[in-house]
Design an enzyme around this catalytic site. Structure first.
Site, mmCIF file in Angstrom:
data_model
loop_
_atom_site.group_PDB
_atom_site.id
_atom_site.type_symbol
_atom_site.label_atom_id
_atom_site.label_comp_id
_atom_site.label_asym_id
_atom_site.label_seq_id
_atom_site.Cartn_x
_atom_site.Cartn_y
_atom_site.Cartn_z
ATOM 1 N N ASP A 1 126.217 176.675 -20.408
ATOM 2 C CA ASP A 1 125.854 177.455 -19.226
ATOM 3 C C ASP A 1 125.501 176.506 -18.088
ATOM 4 O O ASP A 1 125.681 175.287 -18.202
ATOM 5 C CB ASP A 1 124.711 178.425 -19.537
ATOM 6 C CG ASP A 1 123.417 177.712 -19.919
ATOM 7 O OD1 ASP A 1 123.496 176.566 -20.373
ATOM 8 O OD2 ASP A 1 122.340 178.308 -19.771
ATOM 9 N N ASP B 1 122.857 175.170 -16.757
ATOM 10 C CA ASP B 1 121.952 174.028 -16.944
ATOM 11 C C ASP B 1 122.071 173.402 -18.326
ATOM 12 O O ASP B 1 121.304 172.511 -18.682
ATOM 13 C CB ASP B 1 120.507 174.409 -16.654
ATOM 14 C CG ASP B 1 119.945 175.426 -17.642
ATOM 15 O OD1 ASP B 1 120.734 176.196 -18.229
ATOM 16 O OD2 ASP B 1 118.713 175.471 -17.815
ATOM 17 N N SER C 1 120.108 178.691 -14.411
ATOM 18 C CA SER C 1 120.776 178.789 -15.704
ATOM 19 C C SER C 1 122.151 179.457 -15.593
ATOM 20 O O SER C 1 123.048 178.943 -14.938
ATOM 21 C CB SER C 1 119.869 179.536 -16.692
ATOM 22 O OG SER C 1 120.355 179.459 -17.999
#
Length: 530
Positions: free
Chosen positions: A321, A323, A174
């Site tokens: 972000d 992902d 992430s």
């Protein structure tokens, strides 16, 4: 000990609700309830399924003279609130990934003779290594792996549901730096994996085969034609792009939009979606090299997007972000629009269209108190959960609520997705701007925001620091100083060795001062890592 009490003990031990167990067995919740109250006995095929689910023998279920101990296993050794996270080749290795793949390829044979599992990844250098390891493990256990290549977490969720996969896997950490990575496992409904199945994966990672009902050796290795295969599935990612485009009912030809893709999973998808919708695009953070994901860009570093919006006189900007399961925005004046304000805008939009179920929004305890008060003025209730989009989604499911999310930009729109989706969020904000013929700053100007400051302290032991007497006393002393005109929130990070200290009060200066007071107590307790 009756079979009903044994089912209750086993179910509670691994954290499965009656509804979830009923779904796994293909029966009604009322049937499970009757079994547990000893008002009925499961049919023999259901007893076999229950024994398989909880890894006990049929004799142990049926014979009252055999007691069953609590099946709960200590969870969280590997998987936190957002999957298995760790530094690549340190806390998370290719062997871990291979074993996760081995488990998934074996476990889902209970539902399908030849499990189909889809895999996506972000742009980290180590994501390729982990992708190949997981796919190899799946095939070695007799499952078929389908590779989406670089794509977003919400796209894996979407493709898993749409194409009928047994589960999905997303390789990402992430918003973390490139040297970290992670494995998120998604069930067939596009949701995060349940605690029970997660505990089984952890048991296999630990070599606890007895917990899986295997008495010797390892998971079986099929041979011949029963060995699994690995397939390219980029077509699934393309269908996801088409799905997002289909959700927009306006042309964006008059919109000047900046995008910061964090050098991550959205770097090509975001441009494809908004380009197809006609927007005049200015894109940054779209040159991934395997080591620059989230580096001074994306939703955790908004300064470059703010600069871009101001210099190019754009109508808005969106930052994602690594992902792309979160989205933050910048208005036409260069002001940051956080997740709270985006949720306010979207909840107000849903309410005006009669689409906000029970006039309720789900947020977390990290949401600003002023945001909650602003919703109240609109007649919108706000339920606040523990931090983590998983807890938000569970609450949304229980109450059938339409929208939920986090201040950090994880926003779930239940009609369209089962997880936070940064691109979906950005599209819906653009839709409201087009429909209302208003600017982003005007749409969120009624949100009251109390000064808020978040301080992260890296620690050796999160639990010990959180329960230290002097740390708790420092929190109480700050609460006394705030005297009801704000709040203090002390919580551990779910993905990193951090204690997060959040202060809300009358001024930013006081917020910082009070946060430092608590941080000093953590340091003096010997928990802080310099």
């Amino acid at each position: 000990m009756t079979i009903g009490s044994k089912i209750t003990l086993l179910r509670n031990g691994v954290g499965i609700s009656q509804e979830k167990l009923a779904d796994m067995l293909g029966v009604s919740r009322q049937s499970v309830s009757k079994w547990e109250m000893d008002q009925a006995v499961p049919q023999i095929d259901k007893i076999l399924q229950i024994a398989d689910i909880f890894h006990v023998s049929c004799d142990a279920l049926l014979r009252e003279d055999i007691e069953i101990k609590d099946a709960k296993r200590q969870a969280g050794k590997y998987f936190g609130t957002d999957g298995f996270r760790g530094e690549s080749n340190v806390g998370l290795t290719s062997m871990h990934a291979y074993k996760v793949g081995r488990f998934l390829g074996w476990y889902y044979q209970r539902e399908s003779a030849r499990p189909r599992i889809v895999i996506g990844k972000d742009t980290r250098r180590s994501s390729y290594m982990l992708e190949y390891a997981i796919a190899s493990g799946i095939a070695a256990s007799g499952g078929d792996a389908y590779i989406l290549h670089v794509t977003t977490t919400p796209s894996v969720s979407y493709v898993t549901r749409l194409d009928g996969f047994d589960c999905g896997v997303m390789i990402t950490a992430s918003h973390n730096p490139f040297y970290d990575n992670g494995i998120k496992v998604i069930n067939r409904y596009g949701e995060k994996l349940d605690d029970h199945t997660t505990s089984l994966i952890e048991a296999y990672l630990d070599g606890d085969l007895a917990y899986l009902g295997i008495t010797e050796g390892d998971l079986p290795l099929p041979t011949g034609e029963r060995i699994g295969s690995i397939h390219d599935h980029v077509s699934g990612r393309n269908r996801y792009i088409g799905y997002l485009i289909s959700l927009a009912s306006n042309s964006y030809k008059k919109l000047r939009i900046g995008l910061d893709c964090a050098n991550g999973a959205s770097w090509s998808i975001a441009r494809a979606v908004f380009g197809a919708l006609g927007a005049q695009l200015y894109v940054i953070g779209d040159e991934p090299d395997g080591m620059n994901i989230n580096k001074n860009c994306g939703s955790t570093h908004l300064e470059n997007l703010v600069k871009l919006v101001r210099e190019k006189h754009l109508d808005m900007g969106f930052a994602f972000d690594g992902d792309c399961d979160r989205c933050l925005a910048v208005d036409e004046k260069g002001n940051v629009v956080d997740g709270d304000k985006i949720m306010y805008l979207l909840a107000k939009r849903l309410k005006s269209r009669g689409m906000l179920n029970d006039n309720t929004l789900v947020a977390t305890v990290m949401s600003n108190s002023g945001f909650v008060a602003s919703l109240d003025k609109l007649g919108i209730k706000c339920i606040q959960t523990k931090v983590g989009d998983r807890f938000v989604y569970e609450c949304m499911q229980e109450g059938d609520y339409s929208i939920g999310g986090e201040q950090s930009g994880h926003i779930i729109l239940k009609k369209y997705a089962t997880t936070g989706d940064g691109l979906l969020t950005a599209i819906m904000v653009c839709e409201e701007i087009c429909d209302s013929k208003s600017s982003l700053s005007r749409l969120v100007e009624d949100v009251t925001v109390y000064p808020q400051y978040l301080k992260n302290v890296r620690v050796t032991d999160k639990d010990a620091a959180m329960n230290d007497k002097n740390v708790l006393e420092s929190v109480k002393s700050v609460e006394a100083l705030i005297a009801g005109n704000g709040r203090v929130l002390l919580r551990p990070s779910g993905t990193e060795p951090l204690i997060r200290i959040m202060i809300e009060c009358e001024s930013e200066e006081k917020c910082r001062e009070y946060a430092d007071t608590v941080a000093i107590a953590v340091t003096e307790g010997g928990y802080a890592i310099e």
